[in-house]
Design a protein around this motif. Sequence first.
Motif, PDB file in Angstrom:
ATOM      1  N   ILE A  82       0.853  -1.191   0.000  1.00  0.00           N
ATOM      2  CA  ILE A  82       0.000   0.000   0.000  1.00  0.00           C
ATOM      3  C   ILE A  82       0.887   1.238   0.000  1.00  0.00           C
ATOM      4  CG2 ILE A  82      -1.645   1.327   1.371  1.00  0.00           C
ATOM      5  CD1 ILE A  82      -2.884  -1.309   2.227  1.00  0.00           C
ATOM      6  N   CYS A  83       0.526   2.194  -0.810  1.00  0.00           N
ATOM      7  CA  CYS A  83       1.303   3.427  -0.939  1.00  0.00           C
ATOM      8  C   CYS A  83       1.333   4.169   0.400  1.00  0.00           C
ATOM      9  CB  CYS A  83       0.687   4.314  -2.022  1.00  0.00           C
ATOM     10  SG  CYS A  83       1.539   5.886  -2.229  1.00  0.00           S
ATOM     11  N   PRO A  84       2.527   4.482   0.912  1.00  0.00           N
ATOM     12  CA  PRO A  84       2.613   5.182   2.199  1.00  0.00           C
ATOM     13  C   PRO A  84       2.190   6.647   2.115  1.00  0.00           C
ATOM     14  CG  PRO A  84       4.788   4.885   1.273  1.00  0.00           C
ATOM     15  CD  PRO A  84       3.834   4.148   0.375  1.00  0.00           C
ATOM     16  N   ARG A  85       2.199   7.204   0.919  1.00  0.00           N
ATOM     17  CA  ARG A  85       1.858   8.625   0.796  1.00  0.00           C
ATOM     18  C   ARG A  85       0.350   8.857   0.819  1.00  0.00           C
ATOM     19  NH1 ARG A  85       4.592  12.865  -3.393  1.00  0.00           N
ATOM     20  NH2 ARG A  85       3.843  14.719  -2.343  1.00  0.00           N
ATOM     21  N   CYS A  86      -0.402   8.067   0.045  1.00  0.00           N
ATOM     22  CA  CYS A  86      -1.862   8.263  -0.022  1.00  0.00           C
ATOM     23  C   CYS A  86      -2.616   7.209   0.787  1.00  0.00           C
ATOM     24  CB  CYS A  86      -2.337   8.247  -1.470  1.00  0.00           C
ATOM     25  SG  CYS A  86      -2.188   6.634  -2.273  1.00  0.00           S
ATOM     26  N   LYS A  87      -1.873   6.265   1.378  1.00  0.00           N
ATOM     27  CA  LYS A  87      -2.444   5.200   2.205  1.00  0.00           C
ATOM     28  C   LYS A  87      -3.434   4.326   1.429  1.00  0.00           C
ATOM     29  CE  LYS A  87      -1.669   7.936   6.319  1.00  0.00           C
ATOM     30  NZ  LYS A  87      -0.801   8.860   5.656  1.00  0.00           N
ATOM     31  N   GLY A  88      -3.127   4.099   0.143  1.00  0.00           N
ATOM     32  CA  GLY A  88      -3.927   3.194  -0.674  1.00  0.00           C
ATOM     33  C   GLY A  88      -5.117   3.819  -1.357  1.00  0.00           C
ATOM     34  N   ASN A  89      -5.358   5.084  -1.115  1.00  0.00           N
ATOM     35  CA  ASN A  89      -6.520   5.757  -1.687  1.00  0.00           C
ATOM     36  C   ASN A  89      -6.284   6.204  -3.129  1.00  0.00           C
ATOM     37  OD1 ASN A  89      -8.966   7.086  -1.958  1.00  0.00           O
ATOM     38  ND2 ASN A  89      -8.384   8.806  -0.711  1.00  0.00           N
ATOM     39  N   ASP A 147      -9.082  22.824   1.286  1.00  0.00           N
ATOM     40  CA  ASP A 147      -8.557  21.532   0.876  1.00  0.00           C
ATOM     41  C   ASP A 147      -8.759  21.319  -0.611  1.00  0.00           C
ATOM     42  OD1 ASP A 147      -7.652  20.701   3.355  1.00  0.00           O
ATOM     43  OD2 ASP A 147      -9.537  19.714   3.874  1.00  0.00           O
ATOM     44  N   LYS A 148      -7.732  20.770  -1.237  1.00  0.00           N
ATOM     45  CA  LYS A 148      -7.782  20.453  -2.660  1.00  0.00           C
ATOM     46  C   LYS A 148      -7.375  18.993  -2.806  1.00  0.00           C
ATOM     47  CE  LYS A 148      -5.675  21.936  -6.986  1.00  0.00           C
ATOM     48  NZ  LYS A 148      -4.715  22.871  -7.594  1.00  0.00           N
ATOM     49  N   VAL A 149      -8.152  18.209  -3.513  1.00  0.00           N
ATOM     50  CA  VAL A 149      -7.845  16.793  -3.722  1.00  0.00           C
ATOM     51  C   VAL A 149      -6.921  16.675  -4.928  1.00  0.00           C
ATOM     52  CG1 VAL A 149      -8.800  14.523  -4.222  1.00  0.00           C
ATOM     53  CG2 VAL A 149     -10.038  16.078  -2.716  1.00  0.00           C
ATOM     54  N   VAL A 150      -5.802  15.963  -4.738  1.00  0.00           N
ATOM     55  CA  VAL A 150      -4.838  15.767  -5.824  1.00  0.00           C
ATOM     56  C   VAL A 150      -4.538  14.278  -5.990  1.00  0.00           C
ATOM     57  CG1 VAL A 150      -3.771  18.036  -5.577  1.00  0.00           C
ATOM     58  CG2 VAL A 150      -2.873  16.113  -4.285  1.00  0.00           C
ATOM     59  N   GLN A 151      -4.115  13.913  -7.180  1.00  0.00           N
ATOM     60  CA  GLN A 151      -3.723  12.532  -7.426  1.00  0.00           C
ATOM     61  C   GLN A 151      -2.350  12.293  -6.816  1.00  0.00           C
ATOM     62  OE1 GLN A 151      -3.990  12.303 -11.711  1.00  0.00           O
ATOM     63  NE2 GLN A 151      -5.934  11.241 -11.518  1.00  0.00           N
ATOM     64  N   CYS A 152      -2.140  11.088  -6.335  1.00  0.00           N
ATOM     65  CA  CYS A 152      -0.869  10.746  -5.714  1.00  0.00           C
ATOM     66  C   CYS A 152       0.185  10.496  -6.796  1.00  0.00           C
ATOM     67  CB  CYS A 152      -1.027   9.498  -4.842  1.00  0.00           C
ATOM     68  SG  CYS A 152       0.504   9.029  -4.009  1.00  0.00           S
ATOM     69  N   PRO A 153       1.260  11.294  -6.800  1.00  0.00           N
ATOM     70  CA  PRO A 153       2.298  11.096  -7.805  1.00  0.00           C
ATOM     71  C   PRO A 153       3.202   9.898  -7.514  1.00  0.00           C
ATOM     72  CG  PRO A 153       2.895  12.892  -6.352  1.00  0.00           C
ATOM     73  CD  PRO A 153       1.507  12.462  -5.963  1.00  0.00           C
ATOM     74  N   MET A 154       3.208   9.444  -6.264  1.00  0.00           N
ATOM     75  CA  MET A 154       4.085   8.330  -5.906  1.00  0.00           C
ATOM     76  C   MET A 154       3.609   7.012  -6.514  1.00  0.00           C
ATOM     77  SD  MET A 154       5.376   7.266  -2.183  1.00  0.00           S
ATOM     78  CE  MET A 154       6.776   6.205  -2.003  1.00  0.00           C
ATOM     79  N   CYS A 155       2.297   6.782  -6.488  1.00  0.00           N
ATOM     80  CA  CYS A 155       1.751   5.517  -6.995  1.00  0.00           C
ATOM     81  C   CYS A 155       0.945   5.708  -8.281  1.00  0.00           C
ATOM     82  CB  CYS A 155       0.884   4.846  -5.937  1.00  0.00           C
ATOM     83  SG  CYS A 155      -0.634   5.759  -5.548  1.00  0.00           S
ATOM     84  N   ASN A 156       0.956   6.921  -8.824  1.00  0.00           N
ATOM     85  CA  ASN A 156       0.156   7.244 -10.015  1.00  0.00           C
ATOM     86  C   ASN A 156      -1.320   6.940  -9.798  1.00  0.00           C
ATOM     87  OD1 ASN A 156       2.360   8.157 -11.556  1.00  0.00           O
ATOM     88  ND2 ASN A 156       2.910   6.052 -12.036  1.00  0.00           N
ATOM     89  N   SER A 157      -1.790   7.224  -8.606  1.00  0.00           N
ATOM     90  CA  SER A 157      -3.190   7.055  -8.197  1.00  0.00           C
ATOM     91  C   SER A 157      -3.669   5.609  -8.227  1.00  0.00           C
ATOM     92  CB  SER A 157      -4.113   7.931  -9.058  1.00  0.00           C
ATOM     93  OG  SER A 157      -3.764   9.279  -8.865  1.00  0.00           O
ATOM     94  N   LYS A 158      -2.734   4.661  -8.139  1.00  0.00           N
ATOM     95  CA  LYS A 158      -3.099   3.235  -8.108  1.00  0.00           C
ATOM     96  C   LYS A 158      -3.306   2.735  -6.687  1.00  0.00           C
ATOM     97  CE  LYS A 158      -0.735   2.253 -12.399  1.00  0.00           C
ATOM     98  NZ  LYS A 158       0.413   1.615 -13.022  1.00  0.00           N
ATOM     99  N   GLY A 159      -2.720   3.421  -5.708  1.00  0.00           N
ATOM    100  CA  GLY A 159      -2.871   3.014  -4.316  1.00  0.00           C
ATOM    101  C   GLY A 159      -1.843   2.002  -3.851  1.00  0.00           C
ATOM    102  N   GLU A 160      -1.050   1.487  -4.788  1.00  0.00           N
ATOM    103  CA  GLU A 160      -0.023   0.508  -4.453  1.00  0.00           C
ATOM    104  C   GLU A 160       1.291   0.897  -5.101  1.00  0.00           C
ATOM    105  OE1 GLU A 160      -1.630  -3.124  -6.024  1.00  0.00           O
ATOM    106  OE2 GLU A 160      -2.554  -3.629  -4.108  1.00  0.00           O
TER     107      GLU A 160
END
Length: 64
Positions: free
Chosen positions: A5-12, A26-39
């Motif tokens: 599970i991605c530590p940055r977005c916690k799998g979301n 608050d602004k919702v952004v895609q996680c660049p670490m996992c490319n929004s896959k959650g893993e």
Amino acid sequence: MKTKICPRCKGNGFFKVKESVNNQVDKVVQCPMCNSKGEVHDKEFDEYFNTHPLLKSLHSQNGF
């Protein structure tokens, strides 16, 4: 290849950030670490902890 599970977005796949210092909305952004896959792959997971000294000690204590 194993994933974790991605530590940055916690799998979301997304997380919230403040729009700016002056505009605390608050602004919702895609996680660049996992490319929004959650893993992330094990290598990416380890690299994340290796670049954050405070997290690295937690990472090694918990046997991840």
